[in-house]
Design an enzyme around this catalytic site. Structure first.
Site, PDB file in Angstrom:
ATOM      1  N   GLU A 122      39.026  64.253  37.806  1.00 41.67           N
ATOM      2  CA  GLU A 122      37.883  64.048  38.679  1.00 41.67           C
ATOM      3  C   GLU A 122      37.263  65.402  38.999  1.00 41.67           C
ATOM      4  O   GLU A 122      38.006  66.339  39.284  1.00 41.67           O
ATOM      5  CB  GLU A 122      38.294  63.363  39.989  1.00 41.67           C
ATOM      6  CG  GLU A 122      37.083  62.985  40.826  1.00 41.67           C
ATOM      7  CD  GLU A 122      37.434  62.289  42.145  1.00 41.67           C
ATOM      8  OE1 GLU A 122      38.626  62.127  42.452  1.00 41.67           O
ATOM      9  OE2 GLU A 122      36.493  61.924  42.847  1.00 41.67           O
ATOM     10  N   GLY A 262      43.802  68.644  47.587  1.00 42.44           N
ATOM     11  CA  GLY A 262      45.006  68.095  48.200  1.00 42.44           C
ATOM     12  C   GLY A 262      45.815  67.283  47.206  1.00 42.44           C
ATOM     13  O   GLY A 262      46.995  67.534  46.991  1.00 42.44           O
ATOM     14  N   ALA A 263      45.156  66.302  46.585  1.00 39.21           N
ATOM     15  CA  ALA A 263      45.867  65.417  45.679  1.00 39.21           C
ATOM     16  C   ALA A 263      44.854  64.576  44.929  1.00 39.21           C
ATOM     17  O   ALA A 263      43.661  64.623  45.220  1.00 39.21           O
ATOM     18  CB  ALA A 263      46.811  64.511  46.456  1.00 39.21           C
ATOM     19  N   HIS A 298      46.278  58.440  52.040  1.00 37.17           N
ATOM     20  CA  HIS A 298      44.917  58.511  51.488  1.00 37.17           C
ATOM     21  C   HIS A 298      44.925  58.169  49.992  1.00 37.17           C
ATOM     22  O   HIS A 298      44.166  57.311  49.540  1.00 37.17           O
ATOM     23  CB  HIS A 298      44.344  59.912  51.715  1.00 37.17           C
ATOM     24  CG  HIS A 298      42.966  60.136  51.165  1.00 37.17           C
ATOM     25  ND1 HIS A 298      41.845  60.125  51.945  1.00 37.17           N
ATOM     26  CD2 HIS A 298      42.538  60.363  49.897  1.00 37.17           C
ATOM     27  CE1 HIS A 298      40.776  60.345  51.188  1.00 37.17           C
ATOM     28  NE2 HIS A 298      41.175  60.491  49.932  1.00 37.17           N
ATOM     29  N   GLU A 299      45.781  58.833  49.253  1.00 33.21           N
ATOM     30  CA  GLU A 299      45.793  58.606  47.798  1.00 33.21           C
ATOM     31  C   GLU A 299      46.250  57.190  47.480  1.00 33.21           C
ATOM     32  O   GLU A 299      45.713  56.540  46.591  1.00 33.21           O
ATOM     33  CB  GLU A 299      46.682  59.633  47.086  1.00 33.21           C
ATOM     34  CG  GLU A 299      46.325  61.098  47.347  1.00 33.21           C
ATOM     35  CD  GLU A 299      44.859  61.443  47.149  1.00 33.21           C
ATOM     36  OE1 GLU A 299      44.187  60.805  46.331  1.00 33.21           O
ATOM     37  OE2 GLU A 299      44.382  62.363  47.849  1.00 33.21           O
ATOM     38  N   HIS A 302      43.485  54.693  47.926  1.00 35.61           N
ATOM     39  CA  HIS A 302      42.495  54.725  46.851  1.00 35.61           C
ATOM     40  C   HIS A 302      42.765  53.659  45.790  1.00 35.61           C
ATOM     41  O   HIS A 302      41.860  53.305  45.039  1.00 35.61           O
ATOM     42  CB  HIS A 302      42.492  56.091  46.166  1.00 35.61           C
ATOM     43  CG  HIS A 302      41.514  57.078  46.726  1.00 35.61           C
ATOM     44  ND1 HIS A 302      40.213  56.754  47.045  1.00 35.61           N
ATOM     45  CD2 HIS A 302      41.640  58.413  47.001  1.00 35.61           C
ATOM     46  CE1 HIS A 302      39.588  57.848  47.485  1.00 35.61           C
ATOM     47  NE2 HIS A 302      40.431  58.858  47.472  1.00 35.61           N
TER      48      HIS A 302
HETATM   49  N1  ARG Z   1      39.702  62.149  44.783  1.00 32.94           N
HETATM   50  C1  ARG Z   1      40.519  63.177  45.337  1.00 32.94           C
HETATM   51  C2  ARG Z   1      40.838  62.750  46.752  1.00 32.94           C
HETATM   52  O1  ARG Z   1      40.007  62.651  47.610  1.00 32.94           O
HETATM   53  C3  ARG Z   1      39.894  64.521  45.360  1.00 32.94           C
HETATM   54  C4  ARG Z   1      39.538  65.051  44.044  1.00 32.94           C
HETATM   55  C5  ARG Z   1      38.699  66.240  44.155  1.00 32.94           C
HETATM   56  N2  ARG Z   1      38.508  66.804  42.874  1.00 32.94           N
HETATM   57  C6  ARG Z   1      37.437  67.506  42.509  1.00 32.94           C
HETATM   58  N3  ARG Z   1      37.376  67.958  41.317  1.00 32.94           N
HETATM   59  N4  ARG Z   1      36.453  67.744  43.287  1.00 32.94           N
HETATM   60  O2  ARG Z   1      41.890  62.375  47.066  1.00 32.94           O
HETATM   61 ZN    ZN Z   2      40.014  60.719  48.304  1.00 27.51          ZN
END
Ligand code: ARG
Ligand code: ZN
Length: 867
Positions: A122, A262-263, A298-299, A302
């Site tokens: 991501e 963070g993750a 949080h993760e 998701h």
């Molecule tokens: N989706 C991840 C989270 O909020 C964050 C990923 C951020 N990565 C990035 N390349 N901006 O848990």
């Molecule tokens: Zn997130």
């Protein structure tokens, strides 16, 4: 002056669905640090009859071969990817690429952290692994074969279920993973390494048994137990509160040292920054425990808000992030002192998001354009986005909100959708018109609400009049009034000043126009309004309370959030307007002596507003004045109640190390007492801190003592820092605390010390945690020293930004934030900050990550001067 057009900008209005879909994706990784071969098999289907040109995203890839249905197609490669011409309607593609994970310092795509292969895809980094349609609305089925040396990489992981594994010649082995859920490529993950694991299981609401694994480097595996408890707690919580059940038979988490955020919520294979997994009392503070709990939740959340229902494009990022932040905060509120959690989250919002919303990078929750999508993983998308979902719940009520989220998950399961779809469902289920509410997604800037109250004793009516102003931002000058839910109560003193009557119980007032009045009937005597309770809307609310009224609210408001907020307002008046501190100080004395059942709440009431919060309360920032006046008030609170701080401190001493809301509250309160005492700079209190430091049997108490000492110019500080280093030198996560404490010191030679620390062998510029602790700790959390009038702090930050930009542009872009609000600082700082920004933008080959905020900050002078 500068022109964003030189770096390509992407616009929401240009969104087009993909002309191609990928029906199936089979990929094989032959892993080797410097030379990994990726062989991908795509089954592609063309939807659009007219287009025979397929473009696949791809960055920094070495193309080895490409075959379309047994033949080499007509193709060309450029910096952004691969063009394939004259493609048929349905076809298979076999593409082999070569990548070099060992050379990857950006920590995106496939990289290596301490000899562990891992991925971060991501937002748009799958394209650094293989050529693909790298966009979240292209979803497909994945089968992943991993081949690697068995001794060096005994554990091989990817998304979904393990379907096959075995040995190969030359000491290699392989594993095949297959994910039964369609997913966008940003949720792809791969891990290979010599990892230890802990295993547990969870039985879901429909009685399915899910295996849970947490992997880490061997020496850290003992510290993964707390994260496992959080995972199980989150799984249950999501069933009970949102009816969401986990959908696979396995859930894996891997902790790595080098991680950019963070993750990451990759389907069934979450990859974490080790900071948010590892915890035991010796090495982790209470805050670390709380952070682990939050990020694991949080993760996990998701899986539904993000994975099962995902984003159509990256302008919809808040669809998953805002909603997931809200879900995570609700989980935290259920597991901790809810009011204190809310107070602290609002502090984060005011300290960070408000500044963002007033600065050159201001953008709506649904942005309209971006240069680097990485720059939009912001407090606005995450935290303001979370507040927007919270407001929806407030407006709809808990039951209707739950029906609406059920409907949302059911209706859009397996789809890639928009924030508009989310609000549509809220509308459909509640049968309310939410068109005005949608402005929260499209208009940037923190709304200001100016409220006044008038009591009519003859008719026994109280009239509350509210005016809203949505400030202009660089992207939009004139804004429409928003729909703002303001939870309100009316309070009155009874029996002199000793108690409170709730004249009007909480009700949600909906402010819709620029100017609007609300009438309360049958009000027997004048009242004091308690407005925007629980911080029901992310706004700046002004009401010209008298000092007496604020003191009353500070003592008696029945909403803990507003009670604490009244204290912050009082302290701000003393610091910024020079109001005398006599009554405030008296109130502080009372809070120190009163018995509290929630010691975290008592701590919050004793806390002064942060420098950042104070900066956000003024138009033109005078750093020295704010910093000095705040420190004076802190010292005056310490001095006037010296005996009370000491008495309270002593009453709290304990050697209980448990992590629980109660014990955590006790330790927090004890820490704030110690900070006040040590600030008095008297030998017995320095000794007290040293004693606590030496006796501490948990990291929270140890860090509290060290950080209290860190502002004193004493031998005791030097010795404690040295002892700490001696003991923890080989624990990177612990050393980050040591870096951070020194970076935040008020002592005048702090910058030199930071520069010295950067030379230490255990400081690594390639490790984001190190950078955020030491460089970030100084540039964004040490207002006094970073903004030193010599400009040396600015110069230092510019140097760091340029050095880091070559290593990791995303990390660099985070550091540069400290310079962006240059126009709000009084001269000469303003000019010195501008100079630092100009120096950055003149550097050759600047990344778009840094270019975007810096050019916007410098341009802002031309288009947008704060009114
Ligand atoms: N989706 C991840 C989270 O909020 C964050 C990923 C951020 N990565 C990035 N390349 N901006 O848990
Ligand atoms: Zn997130």
């Amino acid at each position: 002056m500068t022109n964003l057009a030189t770096k390509r900008e992407t616009f929401l209005k240009d969104y087009q669905p993909s002309a191609f879909v990928i029906e199936k994706f089979d990929v094989e990784f032959d892993l080797s640090p410097e030379k990994t071969l990726v062989t991908s098999h795509l089954l592609v289907h063309r939807l659009d009859k007219t287009s025979q040109h397929l473009f696949l995203d791809g960055k920094q890839l070495k193309l080895i071969s490409i075959v379309l249905e047994e033949k080499v197609p007509k193709f060309s490669q450029d910096d952004d990817g691969l063009h394939i011409f004259n493609v048929p309607e349905v076809f298979s593609l076999k593409i082999v690429t070569e990548i070099n994970p060992a050379a990857n310092t950006e920590l995106t795509g496939l990289y290596i952290s301490n000899n562990i292969f891992c991925t971060q895809c991501e937002a748009e980094y799958f394209r650094k692994i293989t050529f693909f349609l790298d966009r979240p609305d292209v979803m497909t089925f994945y089968q992943v074969k991993i081949i690697a040396d068995k001794q060096a990489y005994p554990v091989l992981l990817s998304n979904g279920d393990l379907v096959e594994e075995g040995d190969l010649p030359d000491g290699k082995h392989f594993a095949v993973w297959s994910d039964p859920f369609k997913k966008p490529c940003y949720l792809f993950a791969l891990v290979a390494g010599d990892l230890a694991k802990i295993t547990d299981y969870f039985v879901t609401m429909s009685d399915r048994r899910v295996t849970l694994n947490i992997f880490s480097e061997k020496q850290n595996i003992e510290r993964c137990g707390f994260a496992m408890l959080s995972l199980k707690k989150s799984m249950r919580w999501d069933e009970e509160n949102y009816g969401r059940e986990y959908d696979l038979n396995i859930f894996n988490i891997v902790a790595v040292n080098d991680f950019i955020f963070g993750a990451m919520e990759n389907k069934s294979l979450n990859i974490f920054n080790a900071k948010y997994i590892l915890a035991n009392p010796e090495t982790a503070t209470d805050q670390d425990y709380a952070d682990v709990d939050t990020v694991v939740a949080h993760e996990y959340f998701h899986n539904w808000s993000g994975n099962r229902v995902t984003c159509r494009d990256w302008f919809q990022l808040s669809l998953k992030e805002g909603f997931t932040v809200f879900r995570e905060q609700s989980y935290d509120e259920d597991n901790n002192s809810a009011v204190v959690h809310r107070i602290r989250k609002v502090q984060d919002l005011r300290n960070g998001q408000f500044a963002e919303d007033a600065g050159p990078m201001a953008h709506p929750v649904q942005p309209k354009s971006y240069v680097a999508i990485d720059n939009f993983y912001t407090r606005t998308i995450y935290n303001k986005g979370g507040e927007v979902v919270r407001m929806l719940k407030t407006i709809l009520g808990a039951d209707v909100f739950r029906q609406a989220t059920d409907r949302y998950f059911e209706k859009f399961d397996g789809q890639a959708v928009t924030t508009n779809d989310f609000v549509d469902v809220m509308e459909e289920v509640s049968k309310r018109d939410l068109s005005q509410f949608r402005l929260w997604y499209s208009q940037a800037g923190t709304p200001v609400v100016n409220a006044t109250g008038a009591y009519d004793s003859l008719n026994k009516i109280y009239t509350l009049t509210m005016e809203q102003i949505v400030p202009p931002t660089a992207d939009m000058q004139n804004k429409q009034p928003m729909l703002i839910p303001i939870v309100t109560s009316l309070l009155r003193k009874i029996r002199g000043d000793t108690a409170v009557a709730l004249v009007e119980p909480e009700k949600t007032v909906l402010l819709e126009s620029n100017l609007q009045s609300f009438i309360f009937d049958n009000i027997e005597a004048d009242v004091i309004p308690s407005l925007n309770r629980h911080f029901s809307a992310p706004i700046k609310l002004n009401f010209s309370y008298t000092e007496d009224e604020l003191l009353f609210l500070f003592k008696y408001d029945t909403d803990g959030f507003n009670r604490c907020d009244a204290g912050q307002r009082l302290a701000s008046k003393i610091i910024l307007e020079g109001m005398t501190d006599e009554h405030y100080s008296h109130a502080i004395g009372e809070i120190l002596r009163q018995p509290f059942s929630d010691l975290s709440m008592q701590t919050e009431l004793l806390q002064l507003p942060s420098e950042k919060y104070l900066h956000e309360s003024v138009e033109m920032i005078n750093v020295d004045k704010i910093s000095t006046a705040r420190w004076q008030l802190f010292l005056s609170n310490a001095m006037q109640h010296e005996a009370a701080w000491l008495k309270l401190y002593e009453s709290l001493v304990s050697n209980e190390n448990a992590y629980s809301p109660e014990e955590m509250g006790r330790r927090r309160l004890q820490a704030i007492c110690l900070h006040h005492l040590v600030a008095l700079n008297k030998k017995p209190y320095i000794d007290l801190a040293v004693k606590q430091f030496k006796a501490a049997s948990n990291m929270t108490d140890s860090i509290a003592a060290l950080s209290a000492l860190s502002h004193t110019d004493t031998l005791e500080r030097v010795e404690a820092l040295a002892q700490f280093q001696d003991r923890w030198q080989h624990e990177p996560l612990v050393m980050n605390k040591w870096f951070m404490i020194q970076a935040q010191s008020r002592l005048p030679d702090t910058l030199e010390n930071v520069q010295r620390l950067m030379q230490q062998p255990f400081f690594h510029l390639k490790n984001p945690n190190n950078v955020y602790a030491l460089i970030g700790g100084f540039c964004s959390s040490n207002m006094l020293n970073f903004h030193h009038v010599s400009g040396e702090g600015y110069h230092f930050s510019a140097e760091c930004v340029l050095t880091l930009d070559v290593i990791n542009p995303m990390v660099s872009a985070r550091i540069v934030e400290c310079l962006l609000a240059w126009q709000r600082f009084a001269a000469p700082r303003k000019d010195l900050m501008q100079k630092a920004l100009t120096r950055i933008i003149s550097a050759p080959n600047l990344s778009k990550n840094v270019y975007e905020p810096v050019s916007k900050a410098l341009d802002m002078e031309e288009h947008h001067v704060r009114s």
